[in-house]
Design a protein around this motif. Sequence first.
Motif, PDB file in Angstrom:
ATOM      1  N   PHE A  28      -5.468  12.211  -4.955  1.00 20.97           N
ATOM      2  CA  PHE A  28      -4.669  11.005  -4.753  1.00 20.97           C
ATOM      3  C   PHE A  28      -3.784  10.791  -5.976  1.00 20.97           C
ATOM      4  O   PHE A  28      -4.038  11.331  -7.059  1.00 20.97           O
ATOM      5  N   ILE A  29      -2.726  10.012  -5.788  1.00 21.69           N
ATOM      6  CA  ILE A  29      -1.749   9.761  -6.845  1.00 21.69           C
ATOM      7  C   ILE A  29      -2.075   8.437  -7.527  1.00 21.69           C
ATOM      8  O   ILE A  29      -2.312   7.427  -6.860  1.00 21.69           O
ATOM      9  N   ARG A  59      -8.182   8.470   1.698  1.00 22.39           N
ATOM     10  CA  ARG A  59      -8.591   9.869   1.785  1.00 22.39           C
ATOM     11  C   ARG A  59      -9.791  10.112   0.876  1.00 22.39           C
ATOM     12  O   ARG A  59     -10.081   9.298  -0.009  1.00 22.39           O
ATOM     13  N   ARG A  80       0.846  -1.192   0.000  1.00 16.59           N
ATOM     14  CA  ARG A  80       0.000   0.000   0.000  1.00 16.59           C
ATOM     15  C   ARG A  80       0.882   1.242   0.000  1.00 16.59           C
ATOM     16  O   ARG A  80       1.775   1.385   0.836  1.00 16.59           O
ATOM     17  N   THR A  81       0.628   2.153  -0.929  1.00 12.19           N
ATOM     18  CA  THR A  81       1.486   3.332  -1.063  1.00 12.19           C
ATOM     19  C   THR A  81       0.816   4.624  -0.605  1.00 12.19           C
ATOM     20  O   THR A  81       1.494   5.641  -0.466  1.00 12.19           O
ATOM     21  N   GLN A  82      -0.502   4.602  -0.387  1.00 12.49           N
ATOM     22  CA  GLN A  82      -1.203   5.814   0.031  1.00 12.49           C
ATOM     23  C   GLN A  82      -2.231   5.479   1.095  1.00 12.49           C
ATOM     24  O   GLN A  82      -2.789   4.384   1.118  1.00 12.49           O
ATOM     25  N   SER A  83      -2.471   6.438   1.964  1.00  7.64           N
ATOM     26  CA  SER A  83      -3.503   6.265   2.977  1.00  7.64           C
ATOM     27  C   SER A  83      -4.868   6.572   2.363  1.00  7.64           C
ATOM     28  O   SER A  83      -4.972   7.170   1.291  1.00  7.64           O
ATOM     29  N   ARG A  89      -1.666  13.294 -10.246  1.00  9.65           N
ATOM     30  CA  ARG A  89      -2.424  13.649  -9.050  1.00  9.65           C
ATOM     31  C   ARG A  89      -3.838  14.003  -9.501  1.00  9.65           C
ATOM     32  O   ARG A  89      -4.038  14.965 -10.255  1.00  9.65           O
TER      33      ARG A  89
END
Length: 238
Positions: A131-132, A125, A120-123, A137
């Motif tokens: 988000f990326i 949101r 997992r690279t992002q939390s 983005r």
Amino acid sequence: MSPTNILHEQLHMLPRAVVESSVLSSGVLMRTSGGAALSRNLLDRFGVPQGSALSSFLSEYIVGQIMSEAETLALCGQVMIAYCDNIAVFGQNREDVNSLAEPLVSAARCSPYGAFRLRRTQSTRHISQGFIFLGYRLKWHSEGRNSYVEVDVADRKKEQFQAKIAELLPHCRFTRNVTRDVREQAMQEVKGYVLGWAEAFKRADDIKGLVRELLEEVLYEETAATQFAFRSILRSLT
């Protein structure tokens, strides 16, 4: 069972002619479901060769299988989008999204095609926070009855772009210690890099304006001659 038949069984999603012409001819070594490998006397490598036309097809198929298995394990209605091994998960709330993370990891780890590790690279949101995904983005905006998605290049990719330009810049200057041949060669390299980068992120809003802005930040202290040379590159952007 013959090596050919084992490959047909393992790669059942591929037509028989493709297995025989592309897989066997590449010397791909597969393992049976019991873990026994085909004889190395016949096939001398594991996996599909890098750059093979089969790579993308097999990757999409395997990721699709992992996503389907994860949906079965999660038993909920999240939406996933994927490109190769990049997967984005959307849900009605934070719990929906988070509840699919472990099933995805588990499905990848237990895949019959190998023990893959998803990271997992992002939390989690809200989409309005952005988000990326694939170097972009993405950020959702809502204004009254209208809504739209802002598409920008991720900050990390912008930083990498400027770092590369800064690396090549000393060889592009009109100074005594830079010969004409060196300068022209460096400018050709810069041009190729800039045009390639702009093409890679052409889905971004106003990519030409973004490239101009990033270059100006790097070149603001350079001489007029150097800045003029870089402006000719900008004119090459479509």
